[in-house]
Design a protein around this motif. Structure first.
Motif, PDB file in Angstrom:
ATOM      1  N   LEU A 190     -35.341 -26.239 -15.730  1.00 15.13           N
ATOM      2  CA  LEU A 190     -34.732 -25.112 -14.846  1.00 15.13           C
ATOM      3  C   LEU A 190     -34.688 -25.315 -13.320  1.00 15.13           C
ATOM      4  N   PRO A 191     -33.770 -25.115 -12.820  1.00 11.00           N
ATOM      5  CA  PRO A 191     -33.594 -25.094 -11.079  1.00 11.00           C
ATOM      6  C   PRO A 191     -34.304 -23.968 -10.424  1.00 11.00           C
ATOM      7  N   GLY A 192     -34.696 -24.393  -9.382  1.00 16.08           N
ATOM      8  CA  GLY A 192     -35.478 -23.215  -8.557  1.00 16.08           C
ATOM      9  C   GLY A 192     -34.662 -21.821  -8.563  1.00 16.08           C
ATOM     10  N   ILE A 193     -35.382 -20.703  -8.280  1.00 13.22           N
ATOM     11  CA  ILE A 193     -34.809 -19.545  -8.161  1.00 13.22           C
ATOM     12  C   ILE A 193     -33.838 -19.403  -6.918  1.00 13.22           C
ATOM     13  N   ASN A 194     -34.250 -19.772  -5.832  1.00 12.68           N
ATOM     14  CA  ASN A 194     -33.560 -19.858  -4.548  1.00 12.68           C
ATOM     15  C   ASN A 194     -32.122 -20.392  -4.642  1.00 12.68           C
ATOM     16  N   GLN A 195     -32.170 -21.588  -5.236  1.00 10.29           N
ATOM     17  CA  GLN A 195     -31.057 -22.321  -5.299  1.00 10.29           C
ATOM     18  C   GLN A 195     -30.170 -21.849  -6.359  1.00 10.29           C
ATOM     19  N   PRO A 218     -26.358 -25.056 -15.061  1.00 11.90           N
ATOM     20  CA  PRO A 218     -27.930 -25.109 -15.137  1.00 11.90           C
ATOM     21  C   PRO A 218     -28.676 -23.719 -14.285  1.00 11.90           C
ATOM     22  N   VAL A 219     -28.051 -23.259 -13.280  1.00 15.98           N
ATOM     23  CA  VAL A 219     -28.610 -22.027 -12.280  1.00 15.98           C
ATOM     24  C   VAL A 219     -28.298 -20.895 -13.187  1.00 15.98           C
ATOM     25  N   GLN A 220     -27.273 -20.766 -13.930  1.00 11.92           N
ATOM     26  CA  GLN A 220     -26.991 -19.750 -14.812  1.00 11.92           C
ATOM     27  C   GLN A 220     -27.822 -19.699 -15.754  1.00 11.92           C
ATOM     28  N   GLN A 221     -28.253 -20.702 -16.526  1.00  8.93           N
ATOM     29  CA  GLN A 221     -29.161 -21.022 -17.649  1.00  8.93           C
ATOM     30  C   GLN A 221     -30.646 -20.402 -17.175  1.00  8.93           C
ATOM     31  N   ARG A 222     -30.895 -20.955 -15.929  1.00  8.64           N
ATOM     32  CA  ARG A 222     -32.335 -20.311 -15.423  1.00  8.64           C
ATOM     33  C   ARG A 222     -32.508 -19.033 -15.300  1.00  8.64           C
ATOM     34  N   LEU A 223     -31.393 -18.281 -14.685  1.00 12.56           N
ATOM     35  CA  LEU A 223     -31.490 -16.668 -14.702  1.00 12.56           C
ATOM     36  C   LEU A 223     -31.331 -16.118 -15.954  1.00 12.56           C
ATOM     37  N   ILE A 224     -30.556 -16.407 -16.929  1.00 14.26           N
ATOM     38  CA  ILE A 224     -30.450 -16.351 -18.016  1.00 14.26           C
ATOM     39  C   ILE A 224     -31.917 -15.928 -18.842  1.00 14.26           C
ATOM     40  N   PHE A 225     -32.451 -17.260 -18.730  1.00 20.13           N
ATOM     41  CA  PHE A 225     -33.882 -17.457 -19.460  1.00 20.13           C
ATOM     42  C   PHE A 225     -34.857 -16.312 -18.608  1.00 20.13           C
ATOM     43  N   GLU A 226     -34.932 -16.357 -17.518  1.00 22.06           N
ATOM     44  CA  GLU A 226     -35.793 -15.333 -16.816  1.00 22.06           C
ATOM     45  C   GLU A 226     -35.444 -13.970 -17.038  1.00 22.06           C
ATOM     46  N   GLU A 227     -34.405 -13.637 -17.148  1.00 20.87           N
ATOM     47  CA  GLU A 227     -33.854 -12.006 -17.481  1.00 20.87           C
ATOM     48  C   GLU A 227     -34.478 -11.797 -18.985  1.00 20.87           C
ATOM     49  N   LEU A 228     -34.049 -12.883 -20.048  1.00 24.53           N
ATOM     50  CA  LEU A 228     -34.449 -12.316 -21.485  1.00 24.53           C
ATOM     51  C   LEU A 228     -36.210 -12.417 -21.296  1.00 24.53           C
ATOM     52  N   LEU A 229     -36.705 -13.211 -20.683  1.00 22.69           N
ATOM     53  CA  LEU A 229     -38.311 -13.376 -20.769  1.00 22.69           C
ATOM     54  C   LEU A 229     -38.576 -12.055 -20.128  1.00 22.69           C
ATOM     55  N   THR A 230     -38.031 -11.414 -19.113  1.00 25.50           N
ATOM     56  CA  THR A 230     -38.628 -10.165 -18.492  1.00 25.50           C
ATOM     57  C   THR A 230     -38.616  -9.306 -19.444  1.00 25.50           C
TER      58      THR A 230
END
Length: 690
Positions: A190-195, A218-230
């Motif tokens: 997963l890439p960094g949040i700022n990028q 990959p940047v969308q997958q990062r945020l999708i994972f983080e939102e589902l995790l929240t």
């Protein structure tokens, strides 16, 4: 830093505009950064007219060859374009002014962007965005995708884009701290949040624009994972908080065995399994929070009655809430039949009771004499006071808002003791959705129908066959069959090509005077509905013409024929619920789905699923794919399911992994929840138990 910086610190935003942003839950600069695009418009290329695909969005360019206004009650402005290859497209504007109409001069080149549809004269775009210019002076194409954001009335895309650009400039100065552990990001690539935020708000030509367009980057997958995790961590927090609460302990009850022995049927293996799960929960020192799913006719009501007996025998009261008077009354009848011979008094409350009857029932409830109280939303009114409420049973829970359910749950709170809660639904919820929407609940599934139930034979016919279907229904009724005819509307509507229940009932009366017909819809008073339903149950009526008010809670074993008109207008889950009103006896049952032609390809596929299967879970999966979670669960209580980035159908490959990591992170990084919730939930949603 950005989480504390309010929107008023940005240029061009005053008090009035701030209010509009607050409606979207946007209060800080960080909120703005996490206000993510719903989709993207691709204005990086021109599509040749020969490659147009109906239903797709495209950017086209052509020469204006004509423009005129249609002469009708709602006039529209039609602008016709022709490509260099000689193919045409019509742009249709319903809202336009005289000056706008004058802009579209013959010979000018027009570049348009929008969804291509089929119109009376060929390809059409309705209200496309457009640019006008002289022939040979086409402006440069965009070099990257254009983000489209969720918005509200009085707040346009241009305004949002300006503010988000300022927010991104501040992000360069004050980068966000990573919320996810670095080891987890490396493991999942997963890439960094700022990028990720920069790329999503401002995709660059060097980015894989096709991946971004299909939400696979990959940047969308990062945020999708983080939102589902929240979301998942929020549900775990609820669950942990609930398990810290104290609840009454209900030991095993001999009266349960007495009811089982008196029933004219044996429980299925699935019913016995679910009953055991509930009985184990009721012995625990913290409140039961269990969702019982069972397809139409699987026998949830008797399981609820057995749970109620265990609570009543322990000296506590039980509240059973149903969304409609028809369903509530059916529960009352079943509970009276089963429980009162065992010495357990049943009370009844609804919104239409006469004052004297209501006073009497309320006195029974507050004194504790009524051990089981059945009702509609009237149960959570302030006037209803329980002496010792220990178990709350909510049927078809998705029809109640969060606050309504919470109000009833709070009635069971005495000092530090909370009531147990059993939630039931006959709407099969796909596993993906259940894990995400109800992660704070234990899940039981009654996945077995009582023996002897025959699958319902389903046919899909055009409305042109309506008279033939009416004649077939009449002949069946003459042979002793009872039937339902369901219409989506009560009265005729010029807007919808749907037959109304009242008109249909009149037609049957005119064509077949000897047919005994009943009419039921939502505008009838409770007493009138009850009279019609009781007459139908007693076979004093052959045909019941109804709106979708009979979707839940109607049980007439002799009724074995169901006609659903304008079936294309209803969701699959609703069609499945309606069809479940038949197939309850030992006769072979039939359902006819009438549709208004022409039917779209999606419409055909949906109705074919109904013809192919009676498996509620397969139907629910398809319903989720077509309509999304908000429609299935009811928008009032989806709460955290109003995802900014994630899509439960598209991103279901993440669900199990997210659940696994949430359990681990809740223990190893207890501070993570606060940081993630501040980002993703922010000022939009509070996690509240319901």
């Amino acid at each position: 830093m950005l989480a504390q910086m309010t929107l008023t610190s940005l240029k061009g935003i005053g008090p009035k505009l701030v209010e509009k942003y607050h409606k979207l839950g946007l209060v800080t600069v960080q909120d703005l950064l996490f206000h993510l695009p719903l989709r993207y418009q691709d204005k990086t290329k021109l599509t040749p007219f020969s490659q147009i695909i109906l239903g797709d969005e495209a950017q086209l360019e052509g020469e204006i060859i004509s423009q005129h206004m249609t002469q009708s009650r709602n006039p529209s402005l039609l602008v016709k374009l022709i490509s260099e290859e000689g193919q045409s497209l019509t742009c249709r504007f319903f809202h336009f002014g005289f000056r706008q109409a004058q802009q579209f001069k013959r010979g000018l080149t027009m570049r348009v962007y929008g969804e291509v549809r089929s119109g009376p004269t060929g390809f059409e775009m309705v209200h496309p965005t457009y640019q006008l210019f002289a022939k040979g002076q086409s402006p440069e194409l965009e070099d990257t995708l254009t983000p489209i954001y969720p918005t509200t009335e009085g707040l346009g895309q241009a305004s949002l884009l300006k503010l988000i650009k300022q927010a991104l400039a501040l992000l360069e100065q004050y980068p966000l701290t990573e919320a996810l552990p670095s080891q987890l990001c490396q493991e999942l690539h997963l890439p960094g949040i700022n990028q990720s935020l920069r790329t999503l708000h401002q995709p660059q030509p060097s980015d894989d624009l096709l991946q971004i367009k299909h939400f696979e980057h990959p940047v969308q997958q990062r945020l999708i994972f983080e939102e589902l995790l929240t979301h998942q961590l929020g549900l775990q927090t609820l669950r942990q908080a609930e398990q810290q609460r104290q609840a009454p302990n209900f030991p095993p009850s001999q009266t349960v065995n007495a009811l089982l022995a008196s029933l004219p049927f044996s429980l299925t293996g699935a019913q016995l399994r679910v009953l055991h799960e509930i009985q184990q929960d009721l012995k625990k020192p913290y409140p039961m929070q269990r969702l019982v799913q069972g397809d139409v006719g699987s026998g949830k009501t008797v399981i609820a009655a057995l749970a109620a007996i265990q609570a009543a025998d322990a000296g506590y009261q039980v509240a059973i809430m149903a969304p409609t008077e028809i369903l509530a009354e059916q529960h009352r009848n079943a509970f009276c039949e089963w429980l009162e011979p065992l010495g357990i008094p049943v009370a009844w409350l609804n919104g239409r009771m006469k004052a004297a009857e209501k006073r009497f029932m309320l006195a029974q409830v507050v004194s504790g004499e009524a051990k089981v109280v059945v009702g509609t939303h009237a149960l959570f009114q302030d006037a209803v006071e329980f002496q010792k409420l220990g178990l709350v049973i909510i049927d078809e829970q998705h029809r109640f808002g969060v606050h309504q359910r919470l109000a009833l749950h709070e009635k069971g709170k005495t000092e530090d003791v909370h009531s147990h809660q059993l939630i039931m639904t006959a709407t099969p919820i796909p596993r993906t959705l259940a894990m995400t929407a109800y992660g704070d609940l234990d899940l039981s599934v009654i996945d077995e129908l009582p023996p002897g139930r025959k699958p319902i034979d389903t046919a899909v016919l055009s409305n042109q066959k309506r008279l033939e279907v009416m004649e077939h229904l009449y002949q069946k009724c003459k042979d002793g069959v009872q039937a339902y005819w369901v219409c989506p509307l009560i009265e005729e509507s010029e807007l919808l090509h749907a037959q109304a229940a009242e008109v249909t009932a009149t037609q049957f009366s005119d064509y077949y005077p000897d047919l005994r017909i009943g009419l039921i819809h939502g505008r009838l008073k409770g007493e009138e509905k009850a009279l019609v339903m009781n007459a139908f149950k007693a076979h004093q009526l052959d045909l019941l013409v109804a709106t979708t008010v009979i979707e839940v809670g109607v049980n007439v074993p002799n009724a074995s024929l169901m006609i659903i008109e304008n079936a294309e207008r209803l969701g699959l889950a609703q069609l499945h619920q309606l069809r479940g009103r038949v197939g309850r006896g030992d006769k072979q049952s039939h359902c006819v789905l009438l549709y208004q032609a022409p039917l779209s390809e999606t419409g055909k596929a949906r109705l074919n699923i109904m013809r192919e299967t009676t498996d509620g879970f397969r139907i629910a999966e398809e319903d989720l794919r077509i309509r999304g979670p908000g429609e299935i669960l009811g928008t009032r209580q989806t709460g955290g399911l109003q995802f900014r980035m994630a899509d439960l159908m598209r991103d279901q490959h993440w669900i199990a992994l997210v659940k696994h990591h949430a359990e681990d992170l809740a223990t190893s990084h207890p501070d993570l929840m606060t940081r993630l919730q501040e980002r993703w939930v922010g000022h939009k949603v509070e996690y509240k138990h319901a």
